[in-house]
Structure formats: structure tokens, C-alpha cells
Design an enzyme around this catalytic site. Structure first.
Site, PDB file in Angstrom:
ATOM      1  N   TYR A   1       0.871  -1.175   0.000  1.00  0.00           N
ATOM      2  CA  TYR A   1       0.000   0.000   0.000  1.00  0.00           C
ATOM      3  C   TYR A   1       0.906   1.223   0.000  1.00  0.00           C
ATOM      4  O   TYR A   1       1.358   1.696   1.043  1.00  0.00           O
ATOM      5  CB  TYR A   1      -0.919  -0.022   1.218  1.00  0.00           C
ATOM      6  CG  TYR A   1      -1.791   1.203   1.374  1.00  0.00           C
ATOM      7  CD1 TYR A   1      -2.352   1.831   0.265  1.00  0.00           C
ATOM      8  CD2 TYR A   1      -2.067   1.734   2.632  1.00  0.00           C
ATOM      9  CE1 TYR A   1      -3.150   2.951   0.398  1.00  0.00           C
ATOM     10  CE2 TYR A   1      -2.874   2.856   2.784  1.00  0.00           C
ATOM     11  CZ  TYR A   1      -3.408   3.457   1.668  1.00  0.00           C
ATOM     12  OH  TYR A   1      -4.206   4.570   1.806  1.00  0.00           O
TER      13      TYR A   1
ATOM     14  N   ASP B   1      -2.356  -1.576  -3.824  1.00  0.00           N
ATOM     15  CA  ASP B   1      -2.680  -0.212  -4.211  1.00  0.00           C
ATOM     16  C   ASP B   1      -1.368   0.551  -4.300  1.00  0.00           C
ATOM     17  O   ASP B   1      -0.824   0.982  -3.286  1.00  0.00           O
ATOM     18  CB  ASP B   1      -3.622   0.408  -3.169  1.00  0.00           C
ATOM     19  CG  ASP B   1      -3.933   1.873  -3.464  1.00  0.00           C
ATOM     20  OD1 ASP B   1      -3.540   2.357  -4.546  1.00  0.00           O
ATOM     21  OD2 ASP B   1      -4.559   2.520  -2.614  1.00  0.00           O
TER      22      ASP B   1
ATOM     23  N   HIS C   1     -12.136   2.140  -4.414  1.00  0.00           N
ATOM     24  CA  HIS C   1     -11.412   1.212  -5.282  1.00  0.00           C
ATOM     25  C   HIS C   1     -12.302   0.011  -5.595  1.00  0.00           C
ATOM     26  O   HIS C   1     -13.106  -0.430  -4.759  1.00  0.00           O
ATOM     27  CB  HIS C   1     -10.151   0.675  -4.598  1.00  0.00           C
ATOM     28  CG  HIS C   1      -9.118   1.705  -4.328  1.00  0.00           C
ATOM     29  ND1 HIS C   1      -7.956   1.806  -5.053  1.00  0.00           N
ATOM     30  CD2 HIS C   1      -9.050   2.669  -3.372  1.00  0.00           C
ATOM     31  CE1 HIS C   1      -7.217   2.799  -4.576  1.00  0.00           C
ATOM     32  NE2 HIS C   1      -7.865   3.332  -3.543  1.00  0.00           N
TER      33      HIS C   1
END
Length: 269
Positions: free
Chosen positions: A107, A152, A261
Site C-alpha cells: 500500500y 494499491d 477502489h
């Protein structure tokens, strides 16, 4: 290695969106789900809910109220020692092995609003993270073994990974300094971007749509921030299914109280 389906999803609070994850898991039937922005500590993670979904195995790297990553799996998980990638030591990374496949779940920081590292410490933090990650991946490029990098990454690297290339060149997530850094580290580690290997440009491909858009489908001002990459040992397995092997589950963005998302999946055949 048996066939595997991997999913990646920034859920923006795993406890809030556990019912949505269960709904997605029932539709997509992934073997492994890599989660980002779980926003909880390990002892707060809803292990029983995931076990009831069919994911009894979980590896959690959490942080109170912020960040955090987790991997849940139908198959046993071997936890691996993570290399310290985050300059601020935030819970943004983990490394596990499932069925002989090493998975690096990331992330990467969003970076704030102002794309100037001299005036925006959050953007500086993002660029520093990318620099550390590039060095780490370059050092492991020639190691044997099947590996996946997912998560991500908070960067939409290509022209058709955003709704307007020209309008977003000065917007964090698509600035040249970020996209060039991401491409350097991709090459440094010898990675294949599975989504674009299967669904090449100029087709638009998005995984994130801002909460600020009242009708996100009508405006469709998206960005491809969520990625699944594979190394050379997995390239054939990742590409053998053709374009149907990679999917953005954008309907999840329509559900009540959605994450901004959508989950993505990749089949390894």
C-alpha cells in the site's frame, strides 16, 4: 503449483466492508485476497468472518486506525520476513508465500495534493518509498522463484490508465516523476504488468473512482491505481488465460458504502 486466482482490493476499512468482501468473494471465488488500507490492528481483524467466508488463513500487518495490509487465503500461508521498505515504518507492506508463490502486498502512500516534494512532506514520503522499493526489487531480480507484486500502488502509470492524460499530468498519481519512478522499479525487478499485458492500450482501464463524483459511472473519471505484477517465472501462467484472466470488478463500486477502489483479480493457470 496448482491454478490460483489472486485478488487485490483497497477496502478502506476491513471491518466496515467485511460484508462487501464476502459478497465479492462469493462472486469471484478467488483463492487469495490481498487487502490494503485495512485500518485496524491484528487483534481487531475480523478473522472469524473471513473463516466463515472460506478463508481460514490470514496474515495481518496492521496499524491503529490507519494504513495496514492483510492477505487472506483458502490455502495455508507462510509468513516471510518483510524488508523494511516504508521510510516512516508504517504498516504498508507484507510478504507471504502460498503454494510456492511469494506475494508482496503493498500500500504505497497516496502523496497528498501538491506534487512538490520540497513543500509537501507526504509527496516526499511517497517518492522515498518508491526509491527504497526500486533498490529492493533490483537486488532480488535474479533470485529464483515465482513472485507476485500487488496492491494499491497509488500510481496510474500509462496514458490510458487515467480519464485524461493531459489534465492529470500535474495531479498526484499521474505526474511524470511518479510514473517514471514506477516504471524504473518495474524494470528493475523484471516484472510484467499483468493487466496491460492482457488488456493493452489504448483501451481505458480504471480501478479507482473518486467519492467526489456523484455519478461515477456517468463521469467515469477513473484511474488505474491497483496492480498485479508477476515475475518471469509466472508470466506464462498469468498470460495463458488471455484477457479474461484479468478482471476489474467495477460493479463493487456501486454497492452501498463502497470503497473508492474496485477489486481486481488475476488467474494463474
Amino acid at each position: 503449483m496448482r491454478p490460483l486466482t489472486l485478488a487485490s482490493w483497497n477496502v478502506n476499512s476491513v471491518r466496515l466492508r467485511a460484508p462487501q468482501i464476502a459478497r465479492f468473494a462469493d462472486m469471484a471465488r478467488p483463492d487469495v485476497i490481498c487487502l490494503q488500507e485495512i485500518k485496524c490492528l491484528e487483534d481487531q481483524f475480523p478473522h472469524k468472518i473471513f473463516a466463515d467466508m472460506g478463508y481460514p488463513h490470514a496474515a495481518v500487518t496492521g496499524q491503529k486506525g490507519m494504513h495496514g495490509v492483510a492477505v487472506v487465503s483458502r490455502l495455508p500461508i507462510e509468513a516471510l520476513d518483510p524488508h523494511p521498505l516504508c521510510p516512516k515504518d508504517e504498516a504498508r507492506q507484507q510478504r507471504v508465500k502460498i503454494e510456492g508463490v511469494e506475494i508482496l502486498n503493498l500500500y504505497i502512500p497516496a502523496g497528498g495534493d501538491e506534487p512538490d516534494p520540497d513543500t509537501n512532506p507526504r509527496f516526499r514520503h511517497k517518492l522515498d518509498f518508491l526509491g527504497v522499493l526500486e533498490t529492493y526489487l533490483a537486488g532480488r531480480k535474479d533470485e529464483p522463484g515465482a513472485r507476485v507484486l500487488t496492491g494499491d500502488l497509488n500510481i496510474a502509470p500509462l496514458e490510458h490508465d487515467v480519464w485524461s492524460h493531459k489534465q492529470l499530468l500535474k495531479v498526484i498519481s499521474h505526474t511524470p516523476v511518479e510514473t517514471e519512478a514506477l516504471e524504473r522499479l518495474r524494470k528493475a525487478g523484471g516484472w510484467t504488468d499483468a493487466a496491460r499485458a492482457l488488456i493493452p492500450e489504448p483501451e481505458k482501464l480504471f480501478t479507482w473512482w473518486s467519492y467526489r463524483n456523484r455519478d461515477w459511472r456517468k463521469s467515469n473519471r477513473g484511474r488505474r491505481l491497483d496492480h498485479i505484477w508477476v515475475n518471469g517465472d509466472l508470466e506464462a501462467a498469468a498470460l495463458s488465460g488471455g484477457r479474461a484472466g484479468f478482471k476489474v470488478w467495477e460493479d463493487c463500486r456501486d454497492w452501498p458504502q463502497p470503497s473508492d477502489h474496485a477489486p481486481v483479480t488475476l488467474e494463474l493457470r
